[in-house]
Design a protein around this motif. Structure first.
Motif, PDB file in Angstrom:
ATOM      1  N   LEU A 114      -3.672   0.182  -3.026  1.00 40.85           N
ATOM      2  CA  LEU A 114      -3.227  -0.029  -1.647  1.00 40.85           C
ATOM      3  C   LEU A 114      -1.953   0.762  -1.362  1.00 40.85           C
ATOM      4  CD1 LEU A 114      -3.691  -1.779   0.982  1.00 40.85           C
ATOM      5  CD2 LEU A 114      -1.916  -3.279   0.041  1.00 40.85           C
ATOM      6  N   VAL A 115      -0.951   0.624  -2.254  1.00 38.75           N
ATOM      7  CA  VAL A 115       0.344   1.244  -1.983  1.00 38.75           C
ATOM      8  C   VAL A 115       0.316   2.746  -2.244  1.00 38.75           C
ATOM      9  CG1 VAL A 115       1.588  -0.888  -2.437  1.00 38.75           C
ATOM     10  CG2 VAL A 115       1.294   0.795  -4.270  1.00 38.75           C
ATOM     11  N   ARG A 116      -0.773   3.203  -2.874  1.00 35.54           N
ATOM     12  CA  ARG A 116      -0.932   4.635  -3.093  1.00 35.54           C
ATOM     13  C   ARG A 116      -0.902   5.372  -1.750  1.00 35.54           C
ATOM     14  NH1 ARG A 116      -5.546   8.065  -2.906  1.00 35.54           N
ATOM     15  NH2 ARG A 116      -6.430   6.290  -1.836  1.00 35.54           N
ATOM     16  N   ARG A 117      -1.413   4.697  -0.699  1.00 36.67           N
ATOM     17  CA  ARG A 117      -1.450   5.313   0.631  1.00 36.67           C
ATOM     18  C   ARG A 117      -0.059   5.694   1.104  1.00 36.67           C
ATOM     19  NH1 ARG A 117      -4.993   0.636   3.358  1.00 36.67           N
ATOM     20  NH2 ARG A 117      -6.716   0.688   1.879  1.00 36.67           N
ATOM     21  N   TYR A 118       0.936   4.906   0.687  1.00 38.26           N
ATOM     22  CA  TYR A 118       2.313   5.202   1.115  1.00 38.26           C
ATOM     23  C   TYR A 118       3.068   5.938   0.032  1.00 38.26           C
ATOM     24  CZ  TYR A 118       0.513   1.114   3.485  1.00 38.26           C
ATOM     25  OH  TYR A 118      -0.300   0.228   4.098  1.00 38.26           O
ATOM     26  N   MET A 119       2.372   6.433  -0.975  1.00 37.00           N
ATOM     27  CA  MET A 119       3.011   7.099  -2.108  1.00 37.00           C
ATOM     28  C   MET A 119       4.144   6.245  -2.676  1.00 37.00           C
ATOM     29  SD  MET A 119       3.109  11.208  -1.883  1.00 37.00           S
ATOM     30  CE  MET A 119       4.570  11.292  -2.859  1.00 37.00           C
ATOM     31  N   ASP A 120       3.877   4.934  -2.743  1.00 37.31           N
ATOM     32  CA  ASP A 120       4.928   4.007  -3.133  1.00 37.31           C
ATOM     33  C   ASP A 120       5.031   3.929  -4.661  1.00 37.31           C
ATOM     34  OD1 ASP A 120       6.740   2.002  -3.407  1.00 37.31           O
ATOM     35  OD2 ASP A 120       5.477   0.441  -2.509  1.00 37.31           O
ATOM     36  N   MET A 121       5.567   4.985  -5.273  1.00 36.23           N
ATOM     37  CA  MET A 121       5.661   5.036  -6.729  1.00 36.23           C
ATOM     38  C   MET A 121       6.548   3.923  -7.274  1.00 36.23           C
ATOM     39  SD  MET A 121       3.810   7.403  -8.144  1.00 36.23           S
ATOM     40  CE  MET A 121       4.435   8.298  -9.531  1.00 36.23           C
ATOM     41  N   ALA A 122       7.490   3.458  -6.477  1.00 40.89           N
ATOM     42  CA  ALA A 122       8.403   2.396  -6.931  1.00 40.89           C
ATOM     43  C   ALA A 122       7.648   1.084  -7.143  1.00 40.89           C
ATOM     44  CB  ALA A 122       9.536   2.209  -5.940  1.00 40.89           C
ATOM     45  N   THR A 123       6.460   0.947  -6.555  1.00 44.00           N
ATOM     46  CA  THR A 123       5.625  -0.213  -6.840  1.00 44.00           C
ATOM     47  C   THR A 123       4.585   0.119  -7.900  1.00 44.00           C
ATOM     48  OG1 THR A 123       5.894  -0.975  -4.578  1.00 44.00           O
ATOM     49  CG2 THR A 123       4.038  -1.876  -5.818  1.00 44.00           C
ATOM     50  N   ILE A 124       4.006   1.320  -7.769  1.00 42.84           N
ATOM     51  CA  ILE A 124       2.922   1.687  -8.693  1.00 42.84           C
ATOM     52  C   ILE A 124       3.401   1.675 -10.140  1.00 42.84           C
ATOM     53  CG2 ILE A 124       1.362   3.533  -9.393  1.00 42.84           C
ATOM     54  CD1 ILE A 124       1.125   4.340  -6.479  1.00 42.84           C
TER      55      ILE A 124
END
Lengths: 291, 276
Positions: free
Chosen positions: B232-242
């Protein structure tokens, strides 16, 4: 013979494919006999034992245990193998108790404690001098102790015949001799009937009250049979009594002479006795009809 | 002659050296990351590719303590619970069915004649290839995902248990028969207990695949779960969560493996696998 024989084979024949392994084996074992079977390698000792055990069946002839035809393995005979006789996931005590549990309790319920059975097992362990190892697993024991526990495990079931398949074959010479004395003592105390297969001539002579030699090295009046198409027969059947169970008999003249003659009878491919010359001296021995 | 400390056939490194060398690759990778992250963030403070440790900690703190605005759930824990229960159901069912089938196939020739060919065939089907079929037939709810894990893991466990059963010496079966055992008693009271430690090892080996199938299923169709969140958070390039989520999945896998191994050592002290 007044008693029903513990073990009776008549005209037993066994072949694998074209190769005949055993040829017309006739054998009667009386109760209380310590019967040892030796023979050169490849003579069919193990095949004969597997048939008595019910793992294989004769092509023809009959095989009876305690007067009953032999079927698949069951409590009518006990067995001690050279290896894998104990269950590795059970302690020594649980190994001994397993027979009672398997034959008296439902397998789908947890095993119930039975103090009478436990007492009996502990008593047996004391008798085989293993009581201090009761809670150990088999892999924690030496080879000799494992075999002692395996013997106790079989004896607890009071099998009519105890079969032993080279039980001491994997042990070092000292332990081996210790266990030989041990099994002789048990045999006398418990009046066992034992059928003991070994490739060690000395062991078979020392232990046995009756020595059977199974061998493919013999000749008979059949023509056109290659040596390897002739199955093994019992070529010698000795009653043995050196008058003592001490290991010192192994050094006696008499003992050594007998070893020498048995080696000639059974183990020497150049000495081919005729069927009618077999040394069948035991009172129960089967005699081939004279040609 | 002294044994060399590190190099060669006869090396016997001491304890300190062992720990140091074991940690070295971790320190190198983390150091390399920190250095690269620092460089990029200095260049562009809004860079999302290599977030700094403090960004990740902030993020994970939020996910692990604050309820989500939309669902009211604390996401990290609800995701973890959802994923773990899917793994537990799928891999657990695979283990139970695998042990029973493998055991009976190994003990009863008739059983193995009936099942071996079909199981060998099924085990060659790539589980992900039939994921659409599973979603269509079992729905995109829990059952579809659990079935994927089950189908992915079960054939391996069946075959491993089958081989382990065949490896039990024939002498033991004969011995048990001479002790008065019935056939079923031999199967379930003599052979099965001996398979159990191997079954645990088999499950440990297959859990890696189970995670793969779980993440894949959650990525495709789900509303919660660790894999769902990562994709899901990949869409926002949210590496800090991934990145923390991946580390968490790894830690979970590692802990389960350790737990199973400890359980095996505790329950089956007689079992010698050479793995200590």
């Amino acid at each position: 013979m007044t008693h029903t024989p513990k073990l009776q084979l008549s005209q037993v024949i066994k072949s694998y494919g074209d190769k005949r392994i055993l040829d017309e084996i006739n054998l009667t074992v009386a109760p209380g006999e310590f019967c040892t079977l030796v023979g050169p390698s490849g003579c069919g000792k193990s095949t004969l034992l597997r048939m008595i055990l019910g793992q294989e069946f004769p092509d023809s002839g009959s095989l009876q245990l305690d007067g009953q035809p032999a079927h698949f393995p069951d409590p009518s005979r006990g067995i001690v193998f050279q290896r894998y006789s104990l269950f590795p996931h059970l302690t020594v005590l649980d190994n001994l108790l397993l027979g009672h549990r398997l034959s008296h309790q439902n397998w789908w319920l947890p095993w119930r404690a039975n103090s009478a059975a436990t007492d009996k097992a502990m008593d047996f362990l004391r008798r085989v001098r293993m009581d201090n190892a009761a809670l150990k697993y088999p892999h924690e024991l030496s080879g000799g102790m494992q075999q002692r526990a395996a013997i106790a495990q079989s004896l607890l079931m009071k099998p009519p015949v105890l079969l032993m398949d080279e039980p001491f074959g994997a042990l070092d010479p000292d332990t081996r001799e210790e266990l030989q004395i041990f099994i002789l003592e048990l045999w006398q105390q418990e009046q066992l009937t034992i059928f003991f297969v070994t490739h060690d001539l000395e062991e078979s002579l020392y232990l046995g009250s009756r020595l059977l030699v199974l061998s493919q090295y013999y000749r008979d009046d059949r023509i056109n049979t290659e040596l390897n198409q002739k199955g093994a027969k019992i070529v010698a059947d000795h009653a043995i009594d050196f008058g003592s169970l001490s290991t010192s008999v192994k050094d006696s003249r008499e003992f050594k002479d007998l070893i020498h003659s048995v080696r000639q009878e059974g183990f020497n491919p150049r000495v081919m006795q005729h069927v009618n010359e077999f040394n069948l001296l035991h009172p129960d021995a089967f005699h081939y009809p004279a040609a | 002659m002294h044994a060399p400390k590190l190099l060669g056939l006869h090396a016997s490194p001491n304890r300190g050296l062992r720990i140091m060398l074991g940690l070295l690759p971790f320190i190198l990778v983390i150091g390399l990351y920190l250095w690269a992250s620092d460089l990029r963030l200095a260049d562009n403070p809004k860079d999302k590719l290599l977030p700094s440790p403090s960004q990740m900690v902030d993020n994970i703190q939020r996910l692990a303590t604050e309820p989500d605005k939309r669902s009211g759930k604390i996401l990290l824990w609800s995701d973890t619970l959802a994923s773990l229960s899917r793994i537990a159901m799928g891999a657990g069912a695979a283990a139970i069915i695998g042990i029973l089938l493998g055991l009976n196939m190994g003990m009863f020739k008739g059983f193995s004649v009936l099942f071996s060919p079909v199981i060998n065939f099924i085990s060659m089907i790539p589980p992900l290839a039939i994921l659409p079929i599973l979603f269509i037939s079992f729905g995109i709810g829990e059952l579809g995902k659990v079935m994927l894990i089950f189908i992915g893991c079960c054939p391996f466990i069946i075959r491993d248990m089958y081989l382990a059963t065949l490896a039990i010496p024939r002498q033991q079966v004969v011995k048990a028969l001479t002790l008065g055992a019935s056939p079923l008693a031999i199967v379930y009271r003599v052979v099965l207990p001996q398979l159990m430690p191997r079954a645990i090892d088999s499950l440990r080996l297959t859990l890696g695949a189970a995670w793969l199938f779980l993440i894949a299923a959650e990525a495709i169709a789900s509303t919660e779960g660790l894999g769902y969140r990562i994709f899901l958070v990949r869409r926002y390039m949210d590496m800090a969560t991934i990145l923390p989520y991946v580390a968490w999945v790894t830690l979970l896998g590692f802990s389960i493996d350790w737990l199973l191994r400890t359980l095996r050592l505790k329950l089956y002290p007689w079992y010698q696998s050479g793995d200590h």
